[in-house]
Design a protein around this motif. Structure first.
Motif, PDB file in Angstrom:
ATOM      1  N   THR A   3       0.835  -1.195   0.000  1.00  0.00           N
ATOM      2  CA  THR A   3       0.000   0.000   0.000  1.00  0.00           C
ATOM      3  C   THR A   3       0.871   1.246   0.000  1.00  0.00           C
ATOM      4  OG1 THR A   3      -1.697  -1.162   1.262  1.00  0.00           O
ATOM      5  CG2 THR A   3      -1.827   1.241   1.203  1.00  0.00           C
ATOM      6  N   GLU A   4       0.560   2.173  -0.892  1.00  0.00           N
ATOM      7  CA  GLU A   4       1.281   3.447  -0.922  1.00  0.00           C
ATOM      8  C   GLU A   4       0.696   4.403   0.114  1.00  0.00           C
ATOM      9  OE1 GLU A   4       2.872   4.162  -5.399  1.00  0.00           O
ATOM     10  OE2 GLU A   4       0.740   4.579  -5.063  1.00  0.00           O
ATOM     11  N   ILE A   5       1.564   5.269   0.616  1.00  0.00           N
ATOM     12  CA  ILE A   5       1.140   6.343   1.515  1.00  0.00           C
ATOM     13  C   ILE A   5       1.548   7.657   0.877  1.00  0.00           C
ATOM     14  CG2 ILE A   5       1.211   7.300   3.840  1.00  0.00           C
ATOM     15  CD1 ILE A   5       0.100   4.468   3.743  1.00  0.00           C
ATOM     16  N   GLY A   6       0.590   8.557   0.757  1.00  0.00           N
ATOM     17  CA  GLY A   6       0.860   9.823   0.104  1.00  0.00           C
ATOM     18  C   GLY A   6       0.456  11.020   0.939  1.00  0.00           C
ATOM     19  N   LEU A   7       0.883  12.180   0.469  1.00  0.00           N
ATOM     20  CA  LEU A   7       0.474  13.447   1.045  1.00  0.00           C
ATOM     21  C   LEU A   7      -0.283  14.240  -0.019  1.00  0.00           C
ATOM     22  CD1 LEU A   7       3.672  14.745   2.901  1.00  0.00           C
ATOM     23  CD2 LEU A   7       1.696  13.596   3.898  1.00  0.00           C
ATOM     24  N   GLY A   8      -1.377  14.869   0.373  1.00  0.00           N
ATOM     25  CA  GLY A   8      -2.100  15.780  -0.495  1.00  0.00           C
ATOM     26  C   GLY A   8      -1.914  17.199   0.004  1.00  0.00           C
ATOM     27  N   LEU A   9      -1.428  18.084  -0.852  1.00  0.00           N
ATOM     28  CA  LEU A   9      -1.118  19.458  -0.463  1.00  0.00           C
ATOM     29  C   LEU A   9      -2.070  20.443  -1.125  1.00  0.00           C
ATOM     30  CD1 LEU A   9       1.712  17.793  -0.371  1.00  0.00           C
ATOM     31  CD2 LEU A   9       2.723  20.057  -0.204  1.00  0.00           C
ATOM     32  N   GLN A  10      -2.485  21.433  -0.347  1.00  0.00           N
ATOM     33  CA  GLN A  10      -3.238  22.543  -0.915  1.00  0.00           C
ATOM     34  C   GLN A  10      -2.259  23.501  -1.568  1.00  0.00           C
ATOM     35  OE1 GLN A  10      -5.750  23.669  -2.509  1.00  0.00           O
ATOM     36  NE2 GLN A  10      -7.176  23.351  -0.807  1.00  0.00           N
ATOM     37  N   SER A  11      -2.658  24.098  -2.686  1.00  0.00           N
ATOM     38  CA  SER A  11      -1.749  24.985  -3.418  1.00  0.00           C
ATOM     39  C   SER A  11      -1.942  26.429  -2.968  1.00  0.00           C
ATOM     40  CB  SER A  11      -1.977  24.847  -4.925  1.00  0.00           C
ATOM     41  OG  SER A  11      -3.330  25.047  -5.254  1.00  0.00           O
ATOM     42  N   ASP A  12      -1.553  26.686  -1.722  1.00  0.00           N
ATOM     43  CA  ASP A  12      -1.727  28.014  -1.130  1.00  0.00           C
ATOM     44  C   ASP A  12      -0.444  28.532  -0.498  1.00  0.00           C
ATOM     45  OD1 ASP A  12      -1.593  26.180   0.934  1.00  0.00           O
ATOM     46  OD2 ASP A  12      -3.339  26.950   2.021  1.00  0.00           O
ATOM     47  N   LYS A  13       0.698  27.993  -0.901  1.00  0.00           N
ATOM     48  CA  LYS A  13       1.947  28.273  -0.208  1.00  0.00           C
ATOM     49  C   LYS A  13       2.880  29.111  -1.079  1.00  0.00           C
ATOM     50  CE  LYS A  13       1.293  23.649   1.581  1.00  0.00           C
ATOM     51  NZ  LYS A  13       0.194  24.082   2.436  1.00  0.00           N
ATOM     52  N   PRO A  14       3.821  29.826  -0.456  1.00  0.00           N
ATOM     53  CA  PRO A  14       4.780  30.602  -1.241  1.00  0.00           C
ATOM     54  C   PRO A  14       5.809  29.707  -1.922  1.00  0.00           C
ATOM     55  CG  PRO A  14       5.241  30.822   1.106  1.00  0.00           C
ATOM     56  CD  PRO A  14       3.954  30.065   0.994  1.00  0.00           C
ATOM     57  N   ALA A  15       6.418  30.227  -2.963  1.00  0.00           N
ATOM     58  CA  ALA A  15       7.460  29.493  -3.675  1.00  0.00           C
ATOM     59  C   ALA A  15       8.561  29.087  -2.695  1.00  0.00           C
ATOM     60  CB  ALA A  15       8.037  30.362  -4.790  1.00  0.00           C
ATOM     61  N   GLY A  16       9.066  27.877  -2.890  1.00  0.00           N
ATOM     62  CA  GLY A  16      10.099  27.331  -2.019  1.00  0.00           C
ATOM     63  C   GLY A  16       9.561  26.407  -0.956  1.00  0.00           C
ATOM     64  N   THR A  17       8.338  26.665  -0.491  1.00  0.00           N
ATOM     65  CA  THR A  17       7.745  25.820   0.551  1.00  0.00           C
ATOM     66  C   THR A  17       7.478  24.418   0.023  1.00  0.00           C
ATOM     67  OG1 THR A  17       6.683  27.756   1.523  1.00  0.00           O
ATOM     68  CG2 THR A  17       5.839  25.609   2.196  1.00  0.00           C
ATOM     69  N   TYR A  18       6.999  24.331  -1.213  1.00  0.00           N
ATOM     70  CA  TYR A  18       6.678  23.016  -1.774  1.00  0.00           C
ATOM     71  C   TYR A  18       7.920  22.148  -1.894  1.00  0.00           C
ATOM     72  CZ  TYR A  18       2.448  25.546  -3.079  1.00  0.00           C
ATOM     73  OH  TYR A  18       1.304  26.296  -3.056  1.00  0.00           O
ATOM     74  N   ALA A  19       9.017  22.728  -2.334  1.00  0.00           N
ATOM     75  CA  ALA A  19      10.257  21.964  -2.467  1.00  0.00           C
ATOM     76  C   ALA A  19      10.712  21.450  -1.107  1.00  0.00           C
ATOM     77  CB  ALA A  19      11.342  22.828  -3.109  1.00  0.00           C
ATOM     78  N   ARG A  20      10.636  22.297  -0.100  1.00  0.00           N
ATOM     79  CA  ARG A  20      11.072  21.883   1.240  1.00  0.00           C
ATOM     80  C   ARG A  20      10.212  20.749   1.776  1.00  0.00           C
ATOM     81  NH1 ARG A  20       9.912  26.195   3.778  1.00  0.00           N
ATOM     82  NH2 ARG A  20       8.175  25.462   5.060  1.00  0.00           N
ATOM     83  N   LEU A  21       8.908  20.879   1.654  1.00  0.00           N
ATOM     84  CA  LEU A  21       8.016  19.830   2.142  1.00  0.00           C
ATOM     85  C   LEU A  21       8.181  18.545   1.341  1.00  0.00           C
ATOM     86  CD1 LEU A  21       4.753  21.909   2.736  1.00  0.00           C
ATOM     87  CD2 LEU A  21       6.309  21.010   4.482  1.00  0.00           C
ATOM     88  N   ALA A  22       8.399  18.680   0.028  1.00  0.00           N
ATOM     89  CA  ALA A  22       8.558  17.494  -0.821  1.00  0.00           C
ATOM     90  C   ALA A  22       9.819  16.723  -0.461  1.00  0.00           C
ATOM     91  CB  ALA A  22       8.582  17.903  -2.284  1.00  0.00           C
TER      92      ALA A  22
END
Length: 323
Positions: A3-22
């Motif tokens: 079974t895969e485990i994933g994260l679902g992210l809302q697209s409400d963040k500033p640039a750079g935040t997504y890379a850090r969380l990913a």
């Protein structure tokens, strides 16, 4: 199959935040990162491309795009771009969309729209030049994408709850996502509606985890009220207290989200959100795994803060799961 485990992210963040969380999510062992395509948030392609550049293993995709606000040829181009940027790690999520009346977009014949969008996207990605004449979408003969694609067939996910949408997923998709649900009782319902054991079932919902379980559950209640009226009536296994949805809807309309959240009983919260301590959230996810899902998706906001939620999910929830 694991079974895969994933994260679902809302697209409400500033640039750079997504890379850090990913990067944090990939290092912690998550398998899939999805970005929601909710109305009036950033288009998913921006965070997805940022995350693709910051990772090397996890699958990535929008969950979901819709053929009313984005033409199928543009959907094909975006998934092709993501697949190229991630070197073959993209998936495409499609759904009919929600709340589009707010921007004046009607949604006629949703099953036709989704079916034909899938056909157009697949023909374009595969380089089929024969043309296509559908009832809603068409390709003139000789119409092809004017750039190379990394793969001709990225995996397809259909977002749906109902019998007809699930049956469509059974015919055309690799996965079906039941968004806004943490309810293991929905898994056999969806499996029977899909009618194809090769199609993986994905359940995902608002997630708030913290060592302070009560604070996490209080925040989850506030988050759930935004979509309870949309999804609660779609779950045939849940009986809600009389008047709950109407009362919650009235309070949300007044901006009283916390007051609305306080009306949600524990047993209802646990059907529509993952929340509490790491042990509580892991127990909810394990119930879905045991019920036969292919993927559990922990949705935003993840914790009392984004970073703390992702860190706890990776360090304290994932190790508790048997998959």
């Amino acid at each position: 199959m694991r079974t895969e485990i994933g994260l679902g992210l809302q697209s409400d963040k500033p640039a750079g935040t997504y890379a850090r969380l990913a990067r944090a999510a990939e290092d912690a062992g998550f398998d899939v990162l999805s970005v929601f395509g909710d109305l009036m948030y950033q288009p998913p392609i921006f965070p997805l491309l940022e995350m693709a550049a910051a990772t090397g293993r996890v699958r990535l995709g929008p969950a979901c795009l819709n053929p009313y606000s984005m033409a199928p040829y543009e959907i094909a181009g975006q998934v092709a771009a993501l697949d190229l940027a991630s070197r073959g790690r993209a998936y495409l999520g499609l759904a009919r969309g929600t709340w589009l009346g707010a921007v004046g977009l009607p949604q006629p014949r949703p099953l036709v729209a989704l079916t034909e969008a899938v056909e157009v996207v697949r023909r374009l990605l595969r380089g089929d030049s024969d043309g296509y004449a559908g009832r809603m979408f068409a390709l003139a003969p000789g119409t092809t994408l004017r750039y190379d694609r990394y793969r001709p067939d990225p995996p397809l996910l259909i977002g749906a709850w109902g019998p007809r949408g699930a049956a469509l997923a059974g015919r055309v998709a690799d996965e079906i996502k039941v968004g806004g649900s943490a309810n293991p009782d929905m898994v056999p319902v969806i499996r029977s509606r899909v009618g194809n054991d090769d199609v993986g079932i994905v359940l995902g919902a608002v997630t708030v985890v913290d060592t302070d379980g009560e604070a996490a559950r209080a925040k989850a209640r506030t988050e759930v009220v935004m979509y309870l009226a949309v999804v609660a009536g779609l779950d045939p296994t849940v009986t809600l207290p009389d008047g709950l949805v109407a009362a919650v809807t009235r309070l949300v309309g007044r901006g009283a989200h916390e007051a609305a959240g306080r009306l949600i009983p524990d047993e209802v919260l646990d059907r529509f959100a993952f929340s509490g301590t790491p042990a509580q959230v892991a127990a909810q996810a394990q119930a879905l795994i045991d019920a036969g899902v292919r993927r559990v998706e922990f949705g935003t906001p993840h914790g009392l803060t984004d970073d703390r939620g992702v860190e706890l999910l990776g360090s304290a929830v994932l190790p508790l799961l048997s998959r």
